[in-house]
Design an enzyme around this catalytic site. Structure first.
Site, PDB file in Angstrom:
ATOM      1  N   ASP A  38      -8.737  -5.493  -6.011  1.00  0.00           N
ATOM      2  CA  ASP A  38      -8.419  -4.484  -5.007  1.00  0.00           C
ATOM      3  C   ASP A  38      -9.246  -3.228  -5.273  1.00  0.00           C
ATOM      4  O   ASP A  38      -9.038  -2.543  -6.272  1.00  0.00           O
ATOM      5  CB  ASP A  38      -6.921  -4.166  -5.058  1.00  0.00           C
ATOM      6  CG  ASP A  38      -6.441  -3.320  -3.887  1.00  0.00           C
ATOM      7  OD1 ASP A  38      -7.285  -2.651  -3.267  1.00  0.00           O
ATOM      8  OD2 ASP A  38      -5.233  -3.337  -3.611  1.00  0.00           O
ATOM      9  N   SER A  47       0.832  -1.192   0.000  1.00  0.00           N
ATOM     10  CA  SER A  47       0.000   0.000   0.000  1.00  0.00           C
ATOM     11  C   SER A  47       0.878   1.257   0.000  1.00  0.00           C
ATOM     12  O   SER A  47       1.693   1.432  -0.906  1.00  0.00           O
ATOM     13  CB  SER A  47      -0.954  -0.055   1.187  1.00  0.00           C
ATOM     14  OG  SER A  47      -2.027   0.846   1.016  1.00  0.00           O
ATOM     15  N   HIS A  72      -6.969  -6.091  -1.329  1.00  0.00           N
ATOM     16  CA  HIS A  72      -5.833  -5.335  -0.794  1.00  0.00           C
ATOM     17  C   HIS A  72      -5.137  -6.188   0.272  1.00  0.00           C
ATOM     18  O   HIS A  72      -5.250  -5.934   1.475  1.00  0.00           O
ATOM     19  CB  HIS A  72      -6.356  -4.025  -0.201  1.00  0.00           C
ATOM     20  CG  HIS A  72      -5.331  -2.952  -0.043  1.00  0.00           C
ATOM     21  ND1 HIS A  72      -4.667  -2.388  -1.110  1.00  0.00           N
ATOM     22  CD2 HIS A  72      -4.867  -2.316   1.067  1.00  0.00           C
ATOM     23  CE1 HIS A  72      -3.839  -1.458  -0.667  1.00  0.00           C
ATOM     24  NE2 HIS A  72      -3.924  -1.404   0.648  1.00  0.00           N
TER      25      HIS A  72
END
Length: 637
Positions: free
Chosen positions: A311, A203, A342
């Site tokens: 995601d 991320s 994610h």
């Protein structure tokens, strides 16, 4: 070293005793006999160096930015762990996880933070398994606090230059190009470093790796971005539409700032809101500073991309645009594409991930010739826990194939065909911001029927599987009765089968644990690498979204300038959908759904939802079909 929880606690004591007692003897000498080297067996480095006696230090390096405007350049702080043998001639590479999260959101599926438990100025809690696993194998691990977070000074600028140079500042110090100090202000040098650094992270952490690589900093040898952003514009916008509004850049900056500094950094967050421009959603210099794709030509590092095709946080176009740009610049690269959302690969394919990452870092940072770059470039999760390997991605035999939208009777679904519609035929629907994605593909009255707010097009049940690999594009001719609207396209699979579930991003956390690496007691805290295992969530819905896309009608010609539509004018509207690698089963139907605005994607509802008329002279979806038109015809399109 993978172990179960019950076995690991007793066996690790033996492992540590061997590693601590024999670091020099276990390592090998170079031909000159004056340098130590890691032990390599079966193509990978072995855990012959100590962990309990590893050197820990905190280093501070001054950057070239002043994000908070206090007149002093911001300082980057990093926590370092390296083998004790690095003090006795062992040159080690660095694995770096640069992050804004170490004191706020924290890292991993179990939300681990950094912490100096005993207050001696050294980190005792080391999130994730990287230190436990790689330090005994002859690596240094650095957990770096992004500028404006934790022990670093300044204020976070959400993808701006202050973020982007945080890691390069540290890499400059590692390679002797900047001065570093300890907490007492004494100079510290990295004379133990072998000159190679690899970055990894999920991320925001992976985004910092992309940003660092895009600077072209010397000494960054490889990056492993996981679920990472490549353009902050694409993260908070979608083709001119605001998908994360209300100064999301400032909101995220607030989230990652230590609570005691949030009031101090408020002016920076306010400036982010003004410059980010939620009013128009247009691309600007503010977003160009936060767009790393154009700088792929500056990348010196190899890149191992990991991304979830489902995601909905960092959408899949982040990896695909970055991947395509890297390919155009001949950057050495590898890809894992999972069907989850994610999620870190440690939590969706743990054993294979640790093994592959180990070989990747050994090749790029230790110079171990293990053949990893001779293997297929792309691993794709075709079904939950079912993986395929391919020479490249998109799959090289995929070809852009026009599948035309053919109107049905009024109120009835249209058809899909590789043969175009002839004649002046059109259909009209009303844009509405209240349409949800769920209702768009599973309308309660009839999933396949047209409604006042959508048009549906369905193939016949497929005679053979149809495989797409790449980025679909909806290309329609459309006119509206106003000056503003949105255009959206959904690609849908109609037919029941086991699918990736979106619940929990596709995984659930179990109670069992396994362990990856060694442990030590520091500051009265047992630093370990034992983590709860996970399992995939599986769904069997009768319809499933394959991919989607949306475009602001004000940005048909340019993302940098909003231009009102001319009522009644027929426009060429090209809506890029998110990338996919998907196989439609024989017997299922392919669906295309056309919408205007819909909730859950755009946060900026249109003030006057327009009436949209689709003209069917050449309106189509361009699918990247593996095998091209011939495969589409074989499937029955």
């Amino acid at each position: 070293m993978r172990t179960t929880r019950s076995w690991w606690r007793s066996s690790v004591v033996v492992a540590l005793t061997v590693a601590v007692g024999l670091p020099a003897a276990a390592a090998t000498a170079s031909p000159s006999g004056d340098r130590l080297r890691p032990v390599v067996r079966d193509g990978v480095t072995q855990p012959v160096f100590g962990y309990a006696d590893a050197i820990r230090e905190r280093v501070f390096v001054t950057s070239d930015v002043d994000t908070d405007g206090d007149g002093a350049r911001d300082v980057v702080a990093m926590d370092i762990m390296r083998p004790k043998a690095s003090e006795r001639g062992l040159d080690v590479p660095v694995i770096m996880d640069a992050s804004p999260y170490y004191s706020t959101v924290c890292r991993g599926n179990e939300s681990e933070c950094k912490d100096d438990v005993d207050g001696d100025g050294l980190n005792d809690k080391w999130p994730l398994f990287y230190d436990n696993y790689f330090v005994p194998r002859g690596y240094a691990v650095i957990l770096l606090d992004m500028i404006g977070t934790n022990h670093s000074t300044g204020c976070p600028v959400t993808g701006g230059r202050g973020d982007n140079i945080s890691a390069p500042t540290a890499i400059d110090w590692l390679n002797g190009r900047r001065k570093g100090t300890n907490a007492a202000g004494e100079r510290v040098v990295a004379d133990w470093h072998n000159g190679r650094t690899g970055m990894i992270g999920k991320s925001y952490d992976g985004t910092l790796a992309n940003a660092a690589a895009a600077t072209g900093v010397k000494g960054l040898s490889t990056i492993v971005p996981i679920s990472a952003i490549s353009s902050w514009y694409d993260y908070s916008r979608s083709n001119g539409l605001v998908t994360r509004g209300n100064n999301y850049s400032g909101s995220l900056s607030n989230t990652v700032t230590n609570p005691e500094r949030r009031a101090y950094c408020a002016p920076v967050r306010e400036r982010l809101g003004v410059e980010g421009d939620d009013t128009t959603g247009d691309y600007s210099d503010f977003w160009a500073e936060r767009d790393y794709v154009p700088d792929a030509k500056r990348v010196r590092a190899s890149v191992f991309v990991v991304h979830g095709i489902n995601d909905d946080n960092v959408r899949a176009d982040h990896f695909s645009k970055w991947w395509d740009a890297l390919a155009k610049n001949n950057v050495p690269r590898k890809l894992w594409m999972t069907g989850t959302g994610h999620v870190d690969p440690f939590d969706f394919r743990r054993g294979e991930w640790v093994d592959t990452l180990h070989r990747w870092f050994d090749f790029w940072l230790q110079g171990v010739k293990n053949g990893i770059m001779n293997e297929p470039r792309a691993d794709i999760e075709r079904a939950p826990d079912v993986w395929e390997t391919h020479r490249d991605w998109p799959i090289p035999t995929s070809q852009k194939t026009s599948v035309f939208l053919r109107p049905g009777a009024e109120g009835a679904a249209g058809a899909l065909s590789v043969r175009p519609e002839h004649g002046k035929v059109s259909r009209t629907f009303q844009d509405t911001a209240s349409m949800s994605q769920t209702n768009a593909i599973r309308h309660p009255s009839d999933p396949a029927a047209n409604t006042a707010n959508r048009l549906v097009f369905l193939s016949q049940p497929l005679r053979a599987p149809l495989h797409i690999s790449g980025t679909p594009v909806v290309r329609i001719k459309a006119s509206v009765n106003g000056e503003d609207t949105s255009f959206a396209g959904l690609l849908v699979d109609y037919g029941t089968r086991p699918r990736f579930s979106t619940a929990g991003d596709g995984i659930r956390t179990l109670t069992e644990e396994d362990c990856w690496g060694e442990q030590a007691d520091w500051g009265g805290y047992a630093e370990e690498a034992c983590y709860r295992e996970t399992a995939k969530n599986v769904a069997t819905d009768p319809q499933a979204l394959v991919t989607k896309g949306i475009l602001d009608g004000l940005n048909l010609d340019s993302l940098s300038k909003s231009t009102p539509l001319r009522p009644g004018k027929k426009n060429s509207v090209d809506v890029p959908l998110l990338p996919e690698d998907y196989v439609f089963d024989a017997g299922n139907q392919i669906g295309v759904v056309l919408l205007g605005s819909y909730s859950g994607y755009s946060s900026r509802a249109k003030q006057n939802q327009a009436e949209i008329t689709v003209h069917f002279d050449s309106s189509r979806i361009e699918l990247p079909v593996v095998g091209g038109r011939r495969a589409a015809e074989k499937a029955g399109l």
